[in-house]
Scaffold this motif. Structure first.
Motif, mmCIF file in Angstrom:
data_model
loop_
_atom_site.group_PDB
_atom_site.id
_atom_site.type_symbol
_atom_site.label_atom_id
_atom_site.label_comp_id
_atom_site.label_asym_id
_atom_site.label_seq_id
_atom_site.Cartn_x
_atom_site.Cartn_y
_atom_site.Cartn_z
ATOM 1 N N ASN A 24 0.814 -1.217 0.000
ATOM 2 C CA ASN A 24 0.000 0.000 0.000
ATOM 3 C C ASN A 24 0.843 1.260 0.000
ATOM 4 N N ASP A 25 2.148 1.114 0.177
ATOM 5 C CA ASP A 25 3.052 2.262 0.257
ATOM 6 C C ASP A 25 3.917 2.417 -0.986
ATOM 7 N N VAL A 26 3.575 1.705 -2.043
ATOM 8 C CA VAL A 26 4.308 1.836 -3.308
ATOM 9 C C VAL A 26 3.317 2.243 -4.386
ATOM 10 N N ASP A 27 3.530 3.425 -4.974
ATOM 11 C CA ASP A 27 2.711 3.830 -6.108
ATOM 12 C C ASP A 27 3.568 3.865 -7.361
ATOM 13 N N ALA A 28 2.970 4.232 -8.475
ATOM 14 C CA ALA A 28 3.691 4.210 -9.740
ATOM 15 C C ALA A 28 4.900 5.133 -9.717
ATOM 16 N N GLY A 29 4.746 6.299 -9.073
ATOM 17 C CA GLY A 29 5.858 7.240 -9.029
ATOM 18 C C GLY A 29 7.051 6.692 -8.272
ATOM 19 N N LEU A 30 6.799 6.082 -7.118
ATOM 20 C CA LEU A 30 7.904 5.501 -6.348
ATOM 21 C C LEU A 30 8.530 4.339 -7.112
ATOM 22 N N ALA A 31 7.705 3.542 -7.777
ATOM 23 C CA ALA A 31 8.252 2.426 -8.555
ATOM 24 C C ALA A 31 9.178 2.936 -9.650
ATOM 25 N N ARG A 32 8.796 4.007 -10.313
ATOM 26 C CA ARG A 32 9.662 4.567 -11.360
ATOM 27 C C ARG A 32 10.960 5.109 -10.765
ATOM 28 N N THR A 33 10.876 5.705 -9.580
ATOM 29 C CA THR A 33 12.087 6.195 -8.912
ATOM 30 C C THR A 33 13.004 5.037 -8.546
ATOM 31 N N ILE A 34 12.433 3.969 -7.990
ATOM 32 C CA ILE A 34 13.220 2.791 -7.631
ATOM 33 C C ILE A 34 13.924 2.230 -8.869
ATOM 34 N N GLU A 35 13.210 2.164 -9.970
ATOM 35 C CA GLU A 35 13.801 1.676 -11.213
ATOM 36 C C GLU A 35 14.924 2.598 -11.682
ATOM 37 N N ALA A 36 14.687 3.910 -11.646
ATOM 38 C CA ALA A 36 15.693 4.868 -12.118
ATOM 39 C C ALA A 36 16.951 4.834 -11.262
ATOM 40 N N LEU A 37 16.806 4.518 -9.975
ATOM 41 C CA LEU A 37 17.969 4.433 -9.098
ATOM 42 C C LEU A 37 18.817 3.198 -9.377
ATOM 43 N N GLY A 38 18.273 2.235 -10.105
ATOM 44 C CA GLY A 38 19.035 1.053 -10.474
ATOM 45 C C GLY A 38 18.696 -0.207 -9.712
ATOM 46 N N TYR A 39 17.715 -0.132 -8.817
ATOM 47 C CA TYR A 39 17.281 -1.352 -8.122
ATOM 48 C C TYR A 39 16.560 -2.261 -9.116
ATOM 49 N N GLY A 40 16.758 -3.563 -8.961
ATOM 50 C CA GLY A 40 16.204 -4.495 -9.940
ATOM 51 C C GLY A 40 14.770 -4.897 -9.700
ATOM 52 N N THR A 41 14.341 -4.834 -8.432
ATOM 53 C CA THR A 41 13.055 -5.430 -8.060
ATOM 54 C C THR A 41 12.418 -4.625 -6.949
ATOM 55 N N VAL A 42 11.091 -4.566 -6.954
ATOM 56 C CA VAL A 42 10.356 -4.098 -5.793
ATOM 57 C C VAL A 42 9.546 -5.271 -5.259
ATOM 58 N N TRP A 43 9.680 -5.499 -3.967
ATOM 59 C CA TRP A 43 8.949 -6.558 -3.276
ATOM 60 C C TRP A 43 7.774 -5.924 -2.545
ATOM 61 N N LEU A 44 6.580 -6.432 -2.805
ATOM 62 C CA LEU A 44 5.369 -5.883 -2.209
ATOM 63 C C LEU A 44 5.014 -6.656 -0.951
ATOM 64 N N GLY A 45 5.152 -6.010 0.212
ATOM 65 C CA GLY A 45 4.811 -6.638 1.477
ATOM 66 C C GLY A 45 3.377 -6.363 1.871
ATOM 67 N N GLY A 46 3.039 -6.785 3.097
ATOM 68 C CA GLY A 46 1.703 -6.530 3.612
ATOM 69 C C GLY A 46 0.629 -7.431 3.053
ATOM 70 N N SER A 47 0.984 -8.649 2.682
ATOM 71 C CA SER A 47 0.016 -9.650 2.199
ATOM 72 C C SER A 47 -0.819 -9.137 1.032
ATOM 73 N N PRO A 48 -0.180 -8.854 -0.118
ATOM 74 C CA PRO A 48 -0.946 -8.409 -1.281
ATOM 75 C C PRO A 48 -2.009 -9.429 -1.672
ATOM 76 N N GLY A 49 -3.145 -8.924 -2.132
ATOM 77 C CA GLY A 49 -4.266 -9.797 -2.471
ATOM 78 C C GLY A 49 -4.007 -10.631 -3.709
#
Length: 287
Positions: A24-49
């Motif tokens: 719930n704390d990752v939106d499209a903007g943060l995902a794009r920032t994470i990608e631009a910084l060079g991280y390979g993956t975002v892991w979604l916690g909090g029991s995604p549905g």
């Protein structure tokens, strides 16, 4: 060993370092920032549905970022729906989704009984629906769940573990499995304020049997676990310091045999882009 793990390409696709964040704390903007910084993956916690809508949104918003669930809780997510969601996303964004699956913990899930049997039944449904074994990893803290991960998934995504346990997981799973631990950090060079943030994060976990059992397996004592955690426990499970010190903590997992480590920044309610930027610079992730 099944047709799983690094041989199926996850080690390369996930990158060396990813970011763990509540779904719930990752939106499209943060995902794009994470990608631009060079991280390979975002892991979604909090029991995604099991509809995996947030994962799909983030994949649509980025070009090459991998998305992994950390984790889908088998008590809260329907396996048939999860399988359908996997294939819906795989058709549109092939090879960019990894299903992290786990059994949660008894304190938050009263119906959690016989988790090994429940996990086996859950994986049976995924098998029947055709979800590839190599498209999933299990959150395996105990030896029996780790054995199931070796047989029925690409590997393991452990949470709140230390590098010595990463080494044990690698030894148990063998060289071809994916070992992708989470590592929580606090970017703060003041030990007192850093430990306050770490203890606030750990408070709930120190009341959960599966995590405290894992801590004891890692060599921590009852005294370490009591009263909010000893300084030694807090410092080892949630390292703090400057970017160089936190980078060393991440690399310790890689040196112990991890293919990929995912970093969780605390406090989660504060600025996370600043710490992620500092770590990316220290790790030389920018492409």
């Amino acid at each position: 060993m099944s047709d799983t793990g690094t041989g199926s390409g996850w080690s390369d696709r996930l990158g060396t370092v990813g970011v763990w964040r509540g779904g719930n704390d990752v939106d499209a903007g943060l995902a794009r920032t994470i990608e631009a910084l060079g991280y390979g993956t975002v892991w979604l916690g909090g029991s995604p549905g099991s509809d995996l809508r947030r994962a799909e949104e983030l994949l649509d918003a980025t070009d090459r970022l991998q998305v992994a669930t950390g984790i889908v809780n088998i008590w809260k997510s329907d396996p048939a729906e999860l399988a359908d969601s996997f294939f819906r996303i795989e058709e549109r964004r092939p090879g960019r989704l990894l299903l992290g699956i786990g059994s949660g913990h008894r304190e938050a899930t009263p119906q959690r009984v016989r988790p090994l049997d429940a996990m086996a039944r859950y994986l049976d449904v995924l098998d029947e629906r055709g979800v590839p074994v190599h498209a999933r990893v299990l959150s395996a803290l105990g030896p029996k769940m780790l054995a199931m991960a070796a047989e029925r998934s690409a590997g393991t995504h452990p949470y709140l573990t230390i590098p010595s346990q990463t080494r044990e997981q690698r030894e148990a799973l063998g060289p071809e499995a994916l070992v992708a631990p989470e590592q929580t950090v606090v970017l703060d060079t003041d030990p007192d304020s850093a430990r306050r943030a770490a203890r606030a994060f750990l408070a709930g976990y120190l009341r959960m049997e599966n995590y405290t059992t894992t801590m004891r397996r890692g060599g921590f004592t009852e005294q370490d676990i009591a009263d909010g955690g000893s300084d030694g426990l807090v410092d080892r499970i949630v390292p703090h310091g400057d970017a160089a010190e936190l980078t060393a903590a991440l690399r310790a997992h890689l040196d112990a045999g991890a293919d990929h480590v995912n970093v969780q920044v605390q406090p989660a309610s504060g600025d996370v882009v600043g710490p992620l930027t500092a770590l990316a610079r220290e790790l030389r992730l920018a492409r």
